[in-house]
Design an enzyme around this catalytic site. Structure first.
Site, mmCIF file in Angstrom:
data_model
loop_
_atom_site.group_PDB
_atom_site.id
_atom_site.type_symbol
_atom_site.label_atom_id
_atom_site.label_comp_id
_atom_site.label_asym_id
_atom_site.label_seq_id
_atom_site.Cartn_x
_atom_site.Cartn_y
_atom_site.Cartn_z
ATOM 1 N N SER A 183 0.899 -1.201 -0.022
ATOM 2 C CA SER A 183 -0.025 0.154 0.117
ATOM 3 C C SER A 183 0.739 1.228 -0.021
ATOM 4 O O SER A 183 0.366 2.332 -0.593
ATOM 5 C CB SER A 183 -1.005 -0.089 1.265
ATOM 6 O OG SER A 183 -0.145 -0.205 2.437
ATOM 7 N N HIS A 231 -5.307 -3.697 -2.310
ATOM 8 C CA HIS A 231 -4.852 -2.441 -3.286
ATOM 9 C C HIS A 231 -5.077 -3.289 -4.750
ATOM 10 O O HIS A 231 -4.337 -2.626 -5.523
ATOM 11 C CB HIS A 231 -3.509 -1.747 -3.057
ATOM 12 C CG HIS A 231 -4.059 -0.593 -1.822
ATOM 13 N ND1 HIS A 231 -4.553 0.489 -2.062
ATOM 14 C CD2 HIS A 231 -3.687 -0.888 -0.389
ATOM 15 C CE1 HIS A 231 -4.449 1.073 -1.092
ATOM 16 N NE2 HIS A 231 -4.036 0.332 -0.203
ATOM 17 N N LYS A 252 -12.133 0.407 -0.923
ATOM 18 C CA LYS A 252 -11.017 1.065 -1.828
ATOM 19 C C LYS A 252 -11.706 0.880 -2.987
ATOM 20 O O LYS A 252 -12.687 2.053 -3.373
ATOM 21 C CB LYS A 252 -9.648 0.403 -1.828
ATOM 22 C CG LYS A 252 -9.047 0.462 -0.135
ATOM 23 C CD LYS A 252 -7.536 -0.052 -0.104
ATOM 24 C CE LYS A 252 -7.425 -0.321 1.233
ATOM 25 N NZ LYS A 252 -7.120 0.883 2.117
#
Ligand SMILES: Cc1ncc(COP(=O)(O)O)c(C=O)c1O
Length: 397
Positions: free
Chosen positions: A185, A213, A244
């Site tokens: 990340s 991610h 996310k």
């Protein structure tokens, strides 16, 4: 606060003052508008380069509409943990759709990526086991590993050979589990997952990856890190987040049905914390609709990331070893990174300086997150401001 309480809490004031003096205390800005390329932050219109809203779904009309419809039908809260009265048909739909999207046998949805790591590590391994953890793994993996009470053995970042050497020596355990972020990340580099899968096979270890991610970013149409490497069926435990690229809040664990059944029965975040809310669950379903319908957003994200990273590198900035849209502008010194972010804000860019303990001491940076919602003009404007501040602070020539 009473004098007696102030006395008992004095250590907090001392610690915060110490962090402040080292430039390590986060100063938090307040977002006053919906998420998107441009935001209203503390009364100022600024270009947003700080969110994990990779695909721009956090404020997408399809998700908003899906929330409204679901709330009309089901209300807002699940009102219980999943194992008591909190499993709603929406949760079951989400788990089935996520499993299909990720190419996994089964999925369990949880409240966040953070709790998903706690659920996976806290239930699958215990006191008699060992966890082999990449040195740059996310805090939620570290905390989940601590919670499990297994022995934690940290291996050098992305080094499958060093890991194999450690596994050769560390054999006295009931179960051994290797765990890694898929996309790191803070640096944006990708774990060598195929090599880790070979090591896991060779040494009979469980393999777990956190795809926080990678979801919506890597793999076909954003199907994630396992899809990126074509490793379906070779990674035992996959943790995901809906917070996310999916644009909402939630988490999940994907893997063989047996694993998911086990986690449902054993994992404390599933047994003792309430289920995902109705709007989050409905919005996550709507995100999957969009990602399954087209790769346009993922393609735009990558085109934007390449444009921005090429421009910044051309200006002389150090972007470390990123392989993904995560763009770390490495500055080194924490006060320098804070000053840089403050000057960018004055010039209309919303970025955040990241320092210790999120990254190692001396590795402070501004982590820029280009997204599918930015235009090339937005990113060219951002690069101009980076160049200007970079010259002001003598980071670039
Ligand atoms: C690698 C990684 N895992 C897990 C998480 C936690 O996800 P969530 O925000 O859904 O709790 C994050 C979020 O920062 C992350 O970067």
């Amino acid at each position: 606060m009473s004098t007696a309480t102030a006395e008992k809490l004095r250590f907090m004031a001392d610690e915060l003052a110490d962090l402040e003096s080292k430039g390590l205390r986060a100063s938090i800005r307040t977002v006053e508008s919906p998420q998107g390329a441009w935001l209203q932050v503390d009364g100022k219109r600024v270009l947003n380069l700080a969110s994990n809203n990779y695909l721009g779904l956090a404020n997408h009309p399809h998700l908003v509409e899906a929330c409204k419809m679901a709330m009309e039908q089901y209300g807002v809260g699940p009102a219980a943990v999943r194992t008591i009265a909190g499993t709603m048909s929406l949760h079951v739909d989400l788990e089935q759709r996520l499993a299909r999207f990720k190419g996994a046998e089964a999925v369990i949805a949880l409240q966040s990526g953070f709790t998903a790591n706690q659920a996976a590590l806290g239930s699958v391994v215990g006191r008699e086991d060992a966890i082999f953890s990449d040195e740059l793994n996310h805090a939620s993996i570290i905390d989940g590993a601590r919670l499990s009470r297994a022995k934690i053995i940290v291996y050098p970042h992305n080094d499958a050979v060093a890991l194999a050497n450690v596994l050769e020596r560390e054999t006295e355990y009931r179960r051994r589990l290797i765990v890694t972020d898929g996309v790191f990340s803070m640096d944006g580099d990708i774990a060598p997952l195929a090599d880790l899968a070979d090591v896991a096979d060779r040494y009979g270890c469980l393999l777990m990856v956190d795809d926080a991610h990678g979801e919506g970013v890597v793999g076909r149409g954003g199907r994630g890190i396992i899809d990126h490497f074509g490793l379906h069926g070779r990674v035992d435990i996959e943790v995901g987040t809906l917070s996310k690229a999916f644009g909402v809040v939630g988490g999940f664990i994907a893997g063989p049905k047996l694993l998911v059944d086990y986690v449902r029965t054993r994992a404390r975040p599933n047994l003792f914390s309430s289920a995902m809310t109705v709007p989050d669950t409905a919005a996550a379903l709507a995100s999957i609709d969009l990602m399954e319908a087209s790769t346009d957003l993922v393609d735009r994200l990558w085109a934007n990331a390449r444009f921005f990273q090429d421009t910044l590198r051309g200006l002389g900035f150090d972007l470390g070893k990123t392989q993904t849209p995560i763009t770390p502008v490495i500055l080194g010194d924490a006060p320098l990174a804070k000053d840089f972010a403050r000057r960018l804000y004055e010039r209309g860019l919303f970025t955040v300086a990241i320092g210790f303990p999120t990254v190692a001491l001396g590795q402070a940076r501004i982590r820029v997150m280009p997204s599918a919602t930015h235009s090339q003009d937005d990113l060219a404007f951002a690069a101009e401001q980076f160049a200007a501040v970079g010259r002001e602070l003598r980071v670039v020539g």
